[in-house]
Design a protein around this motif. Structure first.
Motif, PDB file in Angstrom:
ATOM      1  N   ILE A  56       2.160   5.598  -5.803  1.00  0.00           N
ATOM      2  CA  ILE A  56       3.433   5.464  -5.076  1.00  0.00           C
ATOM      3  C   ILE A  56       4.360   4.522  -5.838  1.00  0.00           C
ATOM      4  CG2 ILE A  56       4.513   4.533  -2.977  1.00  0.00           C
ATOM      5  CD1 ILE A  56       2.226   5.768  -1.366  1.00  0.00           C
ATOM      6  N   VAL A  57       3.817   3.411  -6.317  1.00  0.00           N
ATOM      7  CA  VAL A  57       4.654   2.453  -7.049  1.00  0.00           C
ATOM      8  C   VAL A  57       5.171   3.075  -8.344  1.00  0.00           C
ATOM      9  CG1 VAL A  57       4.713   0.197  -8.187  1.00  0.00           C
ATOM     10  CG2 VAL A  57       3.534   0.455  -5.993  1.00  0.00           C
ATOM     11  N   LEU A  58       4.299   3.697  -9.129  1.00  0.00           N
ATOM     12  CA  LEU A  58       4.746   4.316 -10.378  1.00  0.00           C
ATOM     13  C   LEU A  58       5.679   5.493 -10.093  1.00  0.00           C
ATOM     14  CD1 LEU A  58       4.825   4.674 -13.423  1.00  0.00           C
ATOM     15  CD2 LEU A  58       2.638   5.903 -13.276  1.00  0.00           C
ATOM     16  N   THR A 103      -1.077  -1.120 -10.407  1.00  0.00           N
ATOM     17  CA  THR A 103       0.025  -1.564  -9.535  1.00  0.00           C
ATOM     18  C   THR A 103       0.741  -2.757 -10.162  1.00  0.00           C
ATOM     19  OG1 THR A 103      -1.186  -0.782  -7.593  1.00  0.00           O
ATOM     20  CG2 THR A 103       0.605  -2.341  -7.209  1.00  0.00           C
ATOM     21  N   HIS A 104      -0.021  -3.722 -10.653  1.00  0.00           N
ATOM     22  CA  HIS A 104       0.583  -4.914 -11.259  1.00  0.00           C
ATOM     23  C   HIS A 104       1.251  -4.593 -12.593  1.00  0.00           C
ATOM     24  CE1 HIS A 104      -0.903  -7.488  -8.128  1.00  0.00           C
ATOM     25  NE2 HIS A 104      -2.151  -7.110  -8.348  1.00  0.00           N
ATOM     26  N   ARG A 105       0.631  -3.729 -13.394  1.00  0.00           N
ATOM     27  CA  ARG A 105       1.206  -3.348 -14.692  1.00  0.00           C
ATOM     28  C   ARG A 105       2.572  -2.687 -14.493  1.00  0.00           C
ATOM     29  NH1 ARG A 105      -2.513   0.298 -16.543  1.00  0.00           N
ATOM     30  NH2 ARG A 105      -3.836  -1.470 -16.984  1.00  0.00           N
ATOM     31  N   VAL A 106       2.641  -1.751 -13.576  1.00  0.00           N
ATOM     32  CA  VAL A 106       3.911  -1.065 -13.319  1.00  0.00           C
ATOM     33  C   VAL A 106       4.939  -2.055 -12.768  1.00  0.00           C
ATOM     34  CG1 VAL A 106       5.042   0.721 -11.931  1.00  0.00           C
ATOM     35  CG2 VAL A 106       2.851   1.199 -13.043  1.00  0.00           C
ATOM     36  N   GLY A 107       4.484  -2.947 -11.880  1.00  0.00           N
ATOM     37  CA  GLY A 107       5.398  -3.956 -11.340  1.00  0.00           C
ATOM     38  C   GLY A 107       5.994  -4.837 -12.420  1.00  0.00           C
ATOM     39  N   VAL A 114     -14.880  -1.542  -8.642  1.00  0.00           N
ATOM     40  CA  VAL A 114     -14.246  -1.438  -9.958  1.00  0.00           C
ATOM     41  C   VAL A 114     -13.007  -0.555  -9.857  1.00  0.00           C
ATOM     42  CG1 VAL A 114     -14.551  -0.552 -12.309  1.00  0.00           C
ATOM     43  CG2 VAL A 114     -16.389  -1.854 -11.214  1.00  0.00           C
ATOM     44  N   GLU A 115     -13.111   0.516  -9.067  1.00  0.00           N
ATOM     45  CA  GLU A 115     -11.966   1.433  -8.899  1.00  0.00           C
ATOM     46  C   GLU A 115     -10.771   0.699  -8.289  1.00  0.00           C
ATOM     47  OE1 GLU A 115     -15.716   3.755  -9.047  1.00  0.00           O
ATOM     48  OE2 GLU A 115     -15.088   2.038  -7.841  1.00  0.00           O
ATOM     49  N   ARG A 116     -11.030  -0.226  -7.371  1.00  0.00           N
ATOM     50  CA  ARG A 116      -9.935  -1.003  -6.777  1.00  0.00           C
ATOM     51  C   ARG A 116      -9.302  -1.912  -7.822  1.00  0.00           C
ATOM     52  NH1 ARG A 116      -8.421  -2.233  -1.473  1.00  0.00           N
ATOM     53  NH2 ARG A 116      -6.719  -3.718  -1.527  1.00  0.00           N
ATOM     54  N   ALA A 117     -10.130  -2.496  -8.683  1.00  0.00           N
ATOM     55  CA  ALA A 117      -9.585  -3.351  -9.741  1.00  0.00           C
ATOM     56  C   ALA A 117      -8.698  -2.539 -10.681  1.00  0.00           C
ATOM     57  CB  ALA A 117     -10.713  -4.033 -10.505  1.00  0.00           C
ATOM     58  N   VAL A 118      -9.119  -1.309 -11.001  1.00  0.00           N
ATOM     59  CA  VAL A 118      -8.302  -0.433 -11.846  1.00  0.00           C
ATOM     60  C   VAL A 118      -6.988  -0.105 -11.129  1.00  0.00           C
ATOM     61  CG1 VAL A 118      -8.161   1.856 -12.917  1.00  0.00           C
ATOM     62  CG2 VAL A 118     -10.266   0.504 -13.119  1.00  0.00           C
ATOM     63  N   GLN A 119      -7.089   0.225  -9.852  1.00  0.00           N
ATOM     64  CA  GLN A 119      -5.891   0.535  -9.047  1.00  0.00           C
ATOM     65  C   GLN A 119      -4.937  -0.661  -9.015  1.00  0.00           C
ATOM     66  OE1 GLN A 119      -6.584   1.912  -4.912  1.00  0.00           O
ATOM     67  NE2 GLN A 119      -5.207   0.271  -4.331  1.00  0.00           N
ATOM     68  N   ASP A 120      -5.468  -1.845  -8.717  1.00  0.00           N
ATOM     69  CA  ASP A 120      -4.618  -3.032  -8.664  1.00  0.00           C
ATOM     70  C   ASP A 120      -4.022  -3.348 -10.033  1.00  0.00           C
ATOM     71  OD1 ASP A 120      -5.193  -3.243  -5.967  1.00  0.00           O
ATOM     72  OD2 ASP A 120      -6.610  -4.901  -6.196  1.00  0.00           O
ATOM     73  N   GLY A 121      -4.804  -3.111 -11.090  1.00  0.00           N
ATOM     74  CA  GLY A 121      -4.279  -3.319 -12.437  1.00  0.00           C
ATOM     75  C   GLY A 121      -3.068  -2.438 -12.705  1.00  0.00           C
ATOM     76  N   GLN A 149       7.179  -8.426   4.531  1.00  0.00           N
ATOM     77  CA  GLN A 149       8.102  -8.185   3.429  1.00  0.00           C
ATOM     78  C   GLN A 149       7.340  -7.943   2.137  1.00  0.00           C
ATOM     79  OE1 GLN A 149      10.694 -11.767   4.522  1.00  0.00           O
ATOM     80  NE2 GLN A 149      12.141 -10.359   3.572  1.00  0.00           N
ATOM     81  N   ASP A 150       8.023  -7.410   1.152  1.00  0.00           N
ATOM     82  CA  ASP A 150       7.540  -7.059  -0.181  1.00  0.00           C
ATOM     83  C   ASP A 150       6.859  -5.700  -0.123  1.00  0.00           C
ATOM     84  OD1 ASP A 150       6.970  -8.048  -3.108  1.00  0.00           O
ATOM     85  OD2 ASP A 150       5.203  -7.011  -2.370  1.00  0.00           O
ATOM     86  N   SER A 151       7.466  -4.734  -0.779  1.00  0.00           N
ATOM     87  CA  SER A 151       6.987  -3.350  -0.685  1.00  0.00           C
ATOM     88  C   SER A 151       5.540  -3.188  -1.130  1.00  0.00           C
ATOM     89  CB  SER A 151       7.895  -2.411  -1.489  1.00  0.00           C
ATOM     90  OG  SER A 151       7.851  -2.710  -2.871  1.00  0.00           O
ATOM     91  N   THR A 152       5.143  -3.845  -2.208  1.00  0.00           N
ATOM     92  CA  THR A 152       3.776  -3.677  -2.690  1.00  0.00           C
ATOM     93  C   THR A 152       2.771  -4.303  -1.721  1.00  0.00           C
ATOM     94  OG1 THR A 152       4.620  -3.698  -4.951  1.00  0.00           O
ATOM     95  CG2 THR A 152       2.264  -3.991  -4.689  1.00  0.00           C
TER      96      THR A 152
END
Length: 195
Positions: free
Chosen positions: A155-157, A91-95, A82-89, A59-62
């Protein structure tokens, strides 16, 4: 075969889109959240969910997007980079800034629960407007949020912008409109939108 449980007009759209991006065959059980059919599928009826081949239900789309991206090594940057940290940032910011207020707005629009007092509705609308402005202001001058590579953060944004437009809460910001136009040219987005 994976099974997406959830109505395509909800966050289940993210899962359908991801599976189309990865060219992974899947079934789609069109179930509205919090209905009896949803409660029969998962405790509490909160959707979307992804049933794995062995019957495990996630469960949970993200969280599901992250699982699929890591499992298939696609639409994500390597863990620990670092690129993953930017990506996760992103994802969380949009969430936090857009997805949460949109969910509250959806709840109001669909009449679930106790109708909010006008001040609460205004506060949610203000939070959503502020979230859009903050995200638009921080959009990089690249095709996607982490550069030229499309990731699950997109995808999230992309889904949130799609969702906001459906509820007529999408701002007229040219940066967000241009971003959504790029999203809409992706064949997997189009395939998910028609499922």
């Amino acid at each position: 075969m994976y099974k997406v449980i959830g109505y395509g007009g909800t966050r289940a759209f993210r899962l359908l889109w991801m599976l189309e991006e990865l060219h992974i065959p899947h079934r789609h059980d069109r179930v509205m959240p919090f209905t009896q059919a949803a409660r029969d599928a998962v405790p509490g009826g909160r959707l979307p969910a992804l049933e794995l081949r062995d019957g495990t239900i996630l469960q949970d789309s993200t969280a599901i997007l992250s699982f699929l991206a890591d499992r298939y090594g696609a639409l994500t940057h390597p863990p620990g980079s670092v690129e993953r940290a930017v990506q996760d940032g992103w994802t969380h910011r949009v969430g936090e800034r857009i997805d949460g207020p949109l969910m509250n707005w959806t709840t109001f629009m669909q009449g679930h629960g106790t109708p909010p007092v006008p001040e609460v509705r205004t506060w949610v609308a203000d939070c959503l407007a502020e979230g859009f402005a903050a995200v638009a202001e921080s959009l990089p001058d690249t095709s996607w949020v982490t550069g030229e590579e499309f990731t699950i953060a997109d995808i999230v944004l992309g889904h949130c912008l799609h969702w906001a437009e459906r509820y007529q809460t999408m701002p007229e910001d040219a940066r967000l409109r241009a971003y959504l136009a790029r999203v809409r040219r992706r064949p997997a987005y189009l395939a998910a939108d028609s499922s």
